[in-house]
Design a protein around this motif. Structure first.
Motif, PDB file in Angstrom:
ATOM      1  N   VAL A  79       0.831  -1.200   0.000  1.00 23.82           N
ATOM      2  CA  VAL A  79       0.000   0.000   0.000  1.00 23.82           C
ATOM      3  C   VAL A  79       0.868   1.253   0.000  1.00 23.82           C
ATOM      4  N   ASN A  80       1.949   1.245   0.757  1.00 19.70           N
ATOM      5  CA  ASN A  80       2.795   2.436   0.860  1.00 19.70           C
ATOM      6  C   ASN A  80       3.447   2.816  -0.459  1.00 19.70           C
ATOM      7  N   ARG A  81       3.522   1.882  -1.403  1.00 16.11           N
ATOM      8  CA  ARG A  81       4.129   2.183  -2.698  1.00 16.11           C
ATOM      9  C   ARG A  81       3.122   2.705  -3.721  1.00 16.11           C
ATOM     10  N   LEU A  82       1.931   3.069  -3.294  1.00 18.86           N
ATOM     11  CA  LEU A  82       0.908   3.539  -4.236  1.00 18.86           C
ATOM     12  C   LEU A  82       1.361   4.788  -4.995  1.00 18.86           C
ATOM     13  N   GLY A  83       1.927   5.756  -4.284  1.00 18.48           N
ATOM     14  CA  GLY A  83       2.381   6.978  -4.927  1.00 18.48           C
ATOM     15  C   GLY A  83       1.256   7.848  -5.443  1.00 18.48           C
ATOM     16  N   ASP A  84       0.143   7.938  -4.706  1.00 20.38           N
ATOM     17  CA  ASP A  84      -0.956   8.799  -5.156  1.00 20.38           C
ATOM     18  C   ASP A  84      -0.633  10.256  -4.834  1.00 20.38           C
ATOM     19  N   PRO A  85      -0.816  11.167  -5.794  1.00 20.27           N
ATOM     20  CA  PRO A  85      -0.435  12.567  -5.556  1.00 20.27           C
ATOM     21  C   PRO A  85      -1.414  13.337  -4.683  1.00 20.27           C
ATOM     22  N   ASN A  86      -2.646  12.852  -4.545  1.00 25.76           N
ATOM     23  CA  ASN A  86      -3.686  13.654  -3.895  1.00 25.76           C
ATOM     24  C   ASN A  86      -4.161  13.141  -2.544  1.00 25.76           C
ATOM     25  N   PHE A  87      -3.942  11.869  -2.250  1.00 26.25           N
ATOM     26  CA  PHE A  87      -4.498  11.290  -1.033  1.00 26.25           C
ATOM     27  C   PHE A  87      -3.451  10.475  -0.276  1.00 26.25           C
ATOM     28  N   MET A  88      -3.602  10.476   1.042  1.00 27.30           N
ATOM     29  CA  MET A  88      -2.983   9.447   1.857  1.00 27.30           C
ATOM     30  C   MET A  88      -4.111   8.602   2.436  1.00 27.30           C
ATOM     31  N   LEU A  89      -3.759   7.482   3.056  1.00 30.48           N
ATOM     32  CA  LEU A  89      -4.768   6.529   3.494  1.00 30.48           C
ATOM     33  C   LEU A  89      -4.762   6.354   5.004  1.00 30.48           C
ATOM     34  N   TRP A  90      -5.937   6.139   5.512  1.00 27.45           N
ATOM     35  CA  TRP A  90      -6.155   5.769   6.908  1.00 27.45           C
ATOM     36  C   TRP A  90      -6.519   4.283   6.901  1.00 27.45           C
ATOM     37  N   LEU A  91      -5.628   3.453   7.433  1.00 27.50           N
ATOM     38  CA  LEU A  91      -5.903   2.018   7.533  1.00 27.50           C
ATOM     39  C   LEU A  91      -6.829   1.815   8.728  1.00 27.50           C
ATOM     40  N   ASP A  92      -8.083   1.480   8.459  1.00 28.96           N
ATOM     41  CA  ASP A  92      -9.113   1.510   9.498  1.00 28.96           C
ATOM     42  C   ASP A  92      -9.372   0.144  10.124  1.00 28.96           C
ATOM     43  N   GLU A  93      -9.435  -0.896   9.324  1.00 27.13           N
ATOM     44  CA  GLU A  93      -9.701  -2.241   9.820  1.00 27.13           C
ATOM     45  C   GLU A  93      -8.833  -3.233   9.060  1.00 27.13           C
ATOM     46  N   LEU A  94      -8.448  -4.302   9.747  1.00 29.77           N
ATOM     47  CA  LEU A  94      -7.588  -5.296   9.120  1.00 29.77           C
ATOM     48  C   LEU A  94      -7.906  -6.683   9.647  1.00 29.77           C
ATOM     49  N   GLU A  95      -8.337  -7.566   8.745  1.00 34.68           N
ATOM     50  CA  GLU A  95      -8.479  -8.991   9.037  1.00 34.68           C
ATOM     51  C   GLU A  95      -7.461  -9.717   8.179  1.00 34.68           C
ATOM     52  N   GLU A  96      -6.580 -10.463   8.823  1.00 35.26           N
ATOM     53  CA  GLU A  96      -5.427 -11.022   8.127  1.00 35.26           C
ATOM     54  C   GLU A  96      -5.730 -12.357   7.474  1.00 35.26           C
ATOM     55  N   GLY A  97      -5.180 -12.542   6.284  1.00 37.09           N
ATOM     56  CA  GLY A  97      -5.260 -13.818   5.608  1.00 37.09           C
ATOM     57  C   GLY A  97      -4.121 -14.733   6.015  1.00 37.09           C
ATOM     58  N   ALA A 133      -9.908   7.475   2.691  1.00 33.32           N
ATOM     59  CA  ALA A 133      -9.088   8.386   1.901  1.00 33.32           C
ATOM     60  C   ALA A 133      -8.997   9.743   2.603  1.00 33.32           C
ATOM     61  N   VAL A 134      -7.776  10.211   2.824  1.00 33.31           N
ATOM     62  CA  VAL A 134      -7.533  11.502   3.477  1.00 33.31           C
ATOM     63  C   VAL A 134      -6.848  12.416   2.467  1.00 33.31           C
ATOM     64  N   PRO A 135      -7.504  13.508   2.034  1.00 33.52           N
ATOM     65  CA  PRO A 135      -6.885  14.373   1.025  1.00 33.52           C
ATOM     66  C   PRO A 135      -5.667  15.104   1.578  1.00 33.52           C
ATOM     67  N   LYS A 136      -4.646  15.194   0.774  1.00 31.60           N
ATOM     68  CA  LYS A 136      -3.474  15.986   1.146  1.00 31.60           C
ATOM     69  C   LYS A 136      -3.802  17.472   1.024  1.00 31.60           C
ATOM     70  N   LYS A 137      -3.116  18.291   1.810  1.00 33.85           N
ATOM     71  CA  LYS A 137      -3.256  19.730   1.643  1.00 33.85           C
ATOM     72  C   LYS A 137      -2.782  20.114   0.247  1.00 33.85           C
ATOM     73  N   PRO A 138      -3.391  21.131  -0.361  1.00 30.46           N
ATOM     74  CA  PRO A 138      -3.008  21.498  -1.732  1.00 30.46           C
ATOM     75  C   PRO A 138      -1.514  21.702  -1.908  1.00 30.46           C
ATOM     76  N   GLU A 139      -0.864  22.339  -0.914  1.00 29.79           N
ATOM     77  CA  GLU A 139       0.570  22.599  -1.057  1.00 29.79           C
ATOM     78  C   GLU A 139       1.416  21.340  -0.921  1.00 29.79           C
ATOM     79  N   ALA A 140       0.827  20.242  -0.424  1.00 33.76           N
ATOM     80  CA  ALA A 140       1.576  18.996  -0.231  1.00 33.76           C
ATOM     81  C   ALA A 140       1.278  17.966  -1.314  1.00 33.76           C
ATOM     82  N   ARG A 141       0.476  18.339  -2.290  1.00 32.84           N
ATOM     83  CA  ARG A 141       0.108  17.365  -3.316  1.00 32.84           C
ATOM     84  C   ARG A 141       1.255  17.122  -4.285  1.00 32.84           C
ATOM     85  N   GLY A 142       1.183  15.976  -4.892  1.00 30.99           N
ATOM     86  CA  GLY A 142       2.280  15.511  -5.722  1.00 30.99           C
ATOM     87  C   GLY A 142       2.951  14.334  -5.035  1.00 30.99           C
ATOM     88  N   THR A 143       4.016  13.846  -5.598  1.00 29.10           N
ATOM     89  CA  THR A 143       4.736  12.705  -5.021  1.00 29.10           C
ATOM     90  C   THR A 143       6.187  13.093  -4.786  1.00 29.10           C
TER      91      THR A 143
END
Length: 398
Positions: A144-162, A209-219
């Motif tokens: 997940v950390n290698r997504l490289g999305d320019p606009n959002f970071m993620l909140w990992l909310d729930e996890l059931e492991e395989g 999905a947590v939007p990045k601040k406009p000045e922090a967008r990009g990768t």
């Protein structure tokens, strides 16, 4: 001295200055991380390792450090830390000394003037099943950390492991498609945040999905997609059982050694108020309610008889003169490790009044904990500059 010793770390031009991934071992990270800051912990470890006089002991520590097993790394560094501490405290140190009446050998015999004591180190570890589960979680986090999305970071909310590693390519593709459909300029609220639940092969993971601040967008080079690890929930943490379990694996191995005996335990408890340690050594604190002669109710604080050292007059494990807890020990902030010597209230063999190791000393006088602060700061004890390591771990790229 025999053939030339192999260095602990590889000799090559380091250019990778990115933070560690979840799947990367501590040694792998330290071996490849570039930057002047990281040269200092590497040099410190090499210097301390060079003080090990025996070739077999040197090679054993080196191999354990270079393994991909972080528990082996931590165990080896605890032993190296103890050896360095004893040498700096003025002791003559024998590694794995012979002991009359047993084939087992403690880690160290420390001798100074007419005093001597044995030290055994232990760093509690995980079961094979726990290690395997941790590796599977690490694979998911890194994916997940290698997504490289320019606009959002993620909140990992729930996890059931395989039971098997997650389908990395499928997960990344699904998350990228989802995030591409979202508008980062829409007002954001945690309770109404866009959510995505991903299920596959026994895994069930929920992201917000947590939007990045406009000045922090990009990768940027060091971007990690997961900004909040909220899947563990809130729980009451009690480190005392783990400490006592670790001690139980060692205190019966040697019996009466004919000299003071310290068991050193490496822990990684985030709570630093000594509550865990006090409960482990002297029993959990409880409140006793009684009735006074005038009929009023009175309360007093007592310790339950579940501590490693027992309670008066039934003291237990008296062959262990003290327990040295070394918490949060790592090479890149060795001076910040919380080191406390907990003295047994009534040991078979009493430790010297001033042992000389880094850290504070705690003992029990009646029902009162008596603390003696370390005479020297840890950075001064180890001859380290302040701050240490010098410089910045993650200097700005600009």
């Amino acid at each position: 001295m025999g053939e030339q010793r192999q260095p602990l770390f590889d000799d090559f031009g380091r250019t990778d200055a990115t933070p560690s991934t979840h799947q990367e071992s501590t040694f792998e990270f330290l071996n490849r991380i570039a930057g002047a800051y990281w040269e200092h912990p590497r040099a410190l470890m090499q210097k301390w390792l060079d003080r090990i006089p025996s070739e077999p002991e040197h090679n054993d520590l080196r191999q354990r450090f270079r393994s991909r097993d972080d528990e082996q790394f931590r165990s080896a560094f605890l032993e190296l830390y103890l050896h360095e501490s004893l040498v700096r405290a003025g002791y003559t140190v024998t590694i794995h000394p012979e002991v009359h009446g047993t084939r087992r050998r403690p880690d160290f015999l420390a001798e100074r003037d007419d005093l001597g004591f044995f030290v055994e180190a232990i760093a509690p570890g995980s079961t094979p099943a726990e290690k395997a589960a941790a590796q599977r979680r690490a694979a998911l986090f890194d994916t997940v950390n290698r997504l490289g999305d320019p606009n959002f970071m993620l909140w990992l909310d729930e996890l059931e492991e395989g039971a098997s590693p997650p389908a990395s390519a499928r997960l990344r593709k699904d998350l990228r498609r989802w995030l591409a459909e979202l508008n980062p300029d829409v007002p954001w609220d945690a309770d109404a945040a866009p959510m995505r639940r991903w299920e596959h092969d026994g895994w069930a993971v929920t992201f917000r999905a947590v939007p990045k601040k406009p000045e922090a967008r990009g990768t940027t080079r060091n971007d990690r997609a997961i900004g909040i690890y909220g899947h563990t929930g809130v729980d009451f943490i009690d480190g005392a059982p783990a400490i006592k379990k670790a001690l139980a694996t060692k205190h019966h191995e040697y019996g009466n050694l004919g000299a003071p005996f310290i068991i050193a335990v490496g822990t990684y408890i985030h709570d630093r108020d000594r509550w865990h340690s006090g409960n482990a050594m002297y029993g959990h604190v409880a409140v006793q309610i009684g009735e006074a002669p005038d009929g009023s109710m009175v309360t007093r604080e007592i310790r339950q008889p579940d501590g490693y050292f027992g309670t008066p007059p039934e003291w237990t494990n008296r062959n262990v003169s003290g327990v040295l807890l070394v918490n949060q020990l790592m090479p890149y902030h060795v001076q910040r490790a919380e080191t406390i010597l907990w003295r047994h209230p009534n040991p078979v063999h009493q430790l010297p009044e001033a042992v000389g190791l880094p850290g504070d000393t705690l003992s029990l006088a009646g029902s009162t904990l008596v603390e003696i602060s370390a005479p020297t700061r840890a950075d001064q004890f180890f001859g380290l500059p302040d701050p240490w390591p010098p410089g910045e771990a993650w200097p700005d790229d600009e």
